[in-house]
Scaffold this motif. Structure first.
Motif, PDB file in Angstrom:
ATOM      1  N   ALA A 176       3.918  -8.763   3.761  1.00 52.80           N
ATOM      2  CA  ALA A 176       3.934  -8.406   5.186  1.00 52.80           C
ATOM      3  C   ALA A 176       5.380  -8.059   5.519  1.00 52.80           C
ATOM      4  O   ALA A 176       6.268  -8.873   5.325  1.00 52.80           O
ATOM      5  CB  ALA A 176       3.447  -9.560   6.048  1.00 52.80           C
ATOM      6  N   ARG A 177       5.607  -6.844   6.015  1.00 55.58           N
ATOM      7  CA  ARG A 177       6.974  -6.431   6.328  1.00 55.58           C
ATOM      8  C   ARG A 177       7.011  -5.710   7.673  1.00 55.58           C
ATOM      9  O   ARG A 177       6.048  -5.065   8.065  1.00 55.58           O
ATOM     10  CB  ARG A 177       7.548  -5.561   5.225  1.00 55.58           C
ATOM     11  N   ALA A 178       8.130  -5.857   8.326  1.00 51.67           N
ATOM     12  CA  ALA A 178       8.353  -5.194   9.611  1.00 51.67           C
ATOM     13  C   ALA A 178       8.878  -3.792   9.361  1.00 51.67           C
ATOM     14  O   ALA A 178       9.719  -3.578   8.489  1.00 51.67           O
ATOM     15  CB  ALA A 178       9.363  -5.993  10.434  1.00 51.67           C
ATOM     16  N   ASN A 179       8.371  -2.830  10.104  1.00 52.40           N
ATOM     17  CA  ASN A 179       8.855  -1.456  10.006  1.00 52.40           C
ATOM     18  C   ASN A 179       8.431  -0.697  11.253  1.00 52.40           C
ATOM     19  O   ASN A 179       7.564  -1.139  12.002  1.00 52.40           O
ATOM     20  CB  ASN A 179       8.316  -0.755   8.752  1.00 52.40           C
ATOM     21  N   GLY A 180       9.044   0.456  11.440  1.00 51.87           N
ATOM     22  CA  GLY A 180       8.620   1.340  12.510  1.00 51.87           C
ATOM     23  C   GLY A 180       7.320   2.016  12.122  1.00 51.87           C
ATOM     24  O   GLY A 180       6.903   1.970  10.962  1.00 51.87           O
ATOM     25  N   PRO A 181       6.639   2.653  13.070  1.00 48.90           N
ATOM     26  CA  PRO A 181       5.386   3.329  12.749  1.00 48.90           C
ATOM     27  C   PRO A 181       5.617   4.552  11.866  1.00 48.90           C
ATOM     28  O   PRO A 181       6.673   5.172  11.905  1.00 48.90           O
ATOM     29  CB  PRO A 181       4.839   3.733  14.118  1.00 48.90           C
ATOM     30  N   PHE A 182       4.608   4.875  11.069  1.00 48.45           N
ATOM     31  CA  PHE A 182       4.653   6.059  10.223  1.00 48.45           C
ATOM     32  C   PHE A 182       4.182   7.261  11.040  1.00 48.45           C
ATOM     33  O   PHE A 182       3.327   7.144  11.918  1.00 48.45           O
ATOM     34  CB  PHE A 182       3.773   5.867   8.987  1.00 48.45           C
ATOM     35  N   MET A 183       4.753   8.409  10.742  1.00 49.71           N
ATOM     36  CA  MET A 183       4.516   9.628  11.512  1.00 49.71           C
ATOM     37  C   MET A 183       3.025   9.966  11.643  1.00 49.71           C
ATOM     38  O   MET A 183       2.558  10.315  12.712  1.00 49.71           O
ATOM     39  CB  MET A 183       5.251  10.798  10.819  1.00 49.71           C
ATOM     40  N   GLU A 184       2.274   9.857  10.564  1.00 50.24           N
ATOM     41  CA  GLU A 184       0.885  10.304  10.569  1.00 50.24           C
ATOM     42  C   GLU A 184      -0.130   9.169  10.607  1.00 50.24           C
ATOM     43  O   GLU A 184      -1.269   9.389  10.989  1.00 50.24           O
ATOM     44  CB  GLU A 184       0.610  11.167   9.331  1.00 50.24           C
ATOM     45  N   THR A 185       0.260   7.967  10.195  1.00 50.23           N
ATOM     46  CA  THR A 185      -0.722   6.895  10.039  1.00 50.23           C
ATOM     47  C   THR A 185      -0.428   5.664  10.887  1.00 50.23           C
ATOM     48  O   THR A 185      -1.056   4.624  10.692  1.00 50.23           O
ATOM     49  CB  THR A 185      -0.822   6.494   8.550  1.00 50.23           C
ATOM     50  N   GLY A 186       0.513   5.746  11.800  1.00 51.68           N
ATOM     51  CA  GLY A 186       0.816   4.614  12.674  1.00 51.68           C
ATOM     52  C   GLY A 186       1.352   3.426  11.895  1.00 51.68           C
ATOM     53  O   GLY A 186       2.333   3.540  11.186  1.00 51.68           O
ATOM     54  N   CYS A 187       0.667   2.301  11.999  1.00 50.79           N
ATOM     55  CA  CYS A 187       1.141   1.069  11.345  1.00 50.79           C
ATOM     56  C   CYS A 187       0.557   0.876   9.952  1.00 50.79           C
ATOM     57  O   CYS A 187       0.890  -0.101   9.284  1.00 50.79           O
ATOM     58  CB  CYS A 187       0.832  -0.137  12.226  1.00 50.79           C
ATOM     59  N   MET A 188      -0.316   1.757   9.515  1.00 49.21           N
ATOM     60  CA  MET A 188      -0.861   1.670   8.159  1.00 49.21           C
ATOM     61  C   MET A 188       0.010   2.496   7.213  1.00 49.21           C
ATOM     62  O   MET A 188       0.370   3.635   7.540  1.00 49.21           O
ATOM     63  CB  MET A 188      -2.295   2.205   8.112  1.00 49.21           C
ATOM     64  N   GLU A 189       0.348   1.916   6.066  1.00 52.78           N
ATOM     65  CA  GLU A 189       1.187   2.644   5.112  1.00 52.78           C
ATOM     66  C   GLU A 189       0.433   3.884   4.646  1.00 52.78           C
ATOM     67  O   GLU A 189      -0.728   3.812   4.265  1.00 52.78           O
ATOM     68  CB  GLU A 189       1.545   1.758   3.920  1.00 52.78           C
ATOM     69  N   PRO A 190       1.085   5.051   4.665  1.00 50.37           N
ATOM     70  CA  PRO A 190       0.409   6.280   4.250  1.00 50.37           C
ATOM     71  C   PRO A 190       0.176   6.328   2.750  1.00 50.37           C
ATOM     72  O   PRO A 190       0.873   5.678   1.977  1.00 50.37           O
ATOM     73  CB  PRO A 190       1.363   7.386   4.696  1.00 50.37           C
ATOM     74  N   PRO A 191      -0.815   7.110   2.336  1.00 49.52           N
ATOM     75  CA  PRO A 191      -1.079   7.243   0.907  1.00 49.52           C
ATOM     76  C   PRO A 191       0.018   8.024   0.209  1.00 49.52           C
ATOM     77  O   PRO A 191       0.754   8.783   0.839  1.00 49.52           O
ATOM     78  CB  PRO A 191      -2.407   8.009   0.852  1.00 49.52           C
ATOM     79  N   VAL A 192       0.127   7.850  -1.093  1.00 51.08           N
ATOM     80  CA  VAL A 192       1.062   8.623  -1.901  1.00 51.08           C
ATOM     81  C   VAL A 192       0.441  10.009  -2.118  1.00 51.08           C
ATOM     82  O   VAL A 192      -0.764  10.136  -2.272  1.00 51.08           O
ATOM     83  CB  VAL A 192       1.312   7.936  -3.260  1.00 51.08           C
ATOM     84  N   GLY A 193       1.290  11.013  -2.138  1.00 50.71           N
ATOM     85  CA  GLY A 193       0.779  12.371  -2.308  1.00 50.71           C
ATOM     86  C   GLY A 193       0.389  12.910  -0.957  1.00 50.71           C
ATOM     87  O   GLY A 193       0.171  12.171  -0.007  1.00 50.71           O
TER      88      GLY A 193
END
Length: 194
Positions: A176-193
């Motif tokens: 569990a880590r703190a981070n800002g939101p991702f551009m396309e997927t919000g708070c879910m880590e985006p897929p590779v590729g």
């Protein structure tokens, strides 16, 4: 006697000779200084001008191509709030991992029941109506000529507009880590590729 045509030809030849002398003198050191040794042929070609520093595989434009995988910036107060929520979540994920409960249903029940998070609810057009927690199975990936979905659960918790906790629990580990939101997927880590 030299004709005007001959003078023009001599002038052109002189200009060419001066130009050739200047070109051949490029890189030469002034008299009395040592010239740099010529590069060794065995060292191979230099790095590509298109490769970004620090890119392991030498992919050109790696940073641009993976911009969607970089989390956004957080204010210091938002980062502190997200770190606090990640710290609350870790012991629950640790226990679930030890109990071998990494399926989305078990994780969702623990995070909503024990920590009081609410699942994100959306309207018909995708507008968020409430809640801050997203829990889903791991993303499928292509292995051995087929798509497989690994065991485990992905977690995204919106703490503030600019702050998230991105987490997972799976058979091998949890995080569990703190981070800002991702551009396309919000708070879910985006897929590779992409």
């Amino acid at each position: 006697m030299v004709t005007s045509t001959q003078r023009r030809r001599l002038g052109a030849v002189s200009a060419l000779l001066v130009g050739a002398a200047l070109i051949s003198a490029c890189g030469e050191k002034p008299h009395g200084t040592a010239a740099a040794p010529a590069p060794s042929q065995s060292s191979g070609p230099g790095p590509s001008p298109y490769v970004e520093p620090g890119v392991v595989d030498g992919a050109p434009h790696n940073g641009d191509n993976n911009a969607y995988r970089r989390p956004g910036d957080m204010t210091p107060a938002s980062e502190e709030a997200a770190q606090a929520e990640a710290a609350r979540m870790r012991p629950v994920l640790k226990r679930l991992h030890a109990e071998k409960k990494w399926d989305p249903e078990s994780v969702r029940a623990a995070l909503t029941g024990e920590l009081g998070y609410e699942i994100v609810k959306t309207g018909s057009k995708g507008k968020v109506l409430g809640g801050s927690l997203t829990v889903q199975e791991m993303r499928s990936r292509y292995e051995n000529d087929e798509y497989v979905t690994p065991e485990g659960t992905m977690i995204g918790l919106r703490v503030r507009k600019d702050a998230c906790v991105t987490a997972f629990v799976q058979p091998t580990n949890y995080e569990a880590r703190a981070n800002g939101p991702f551009m396309e997927t919000g708070c879910m880590e985006p897929p590779v590729g992409h």
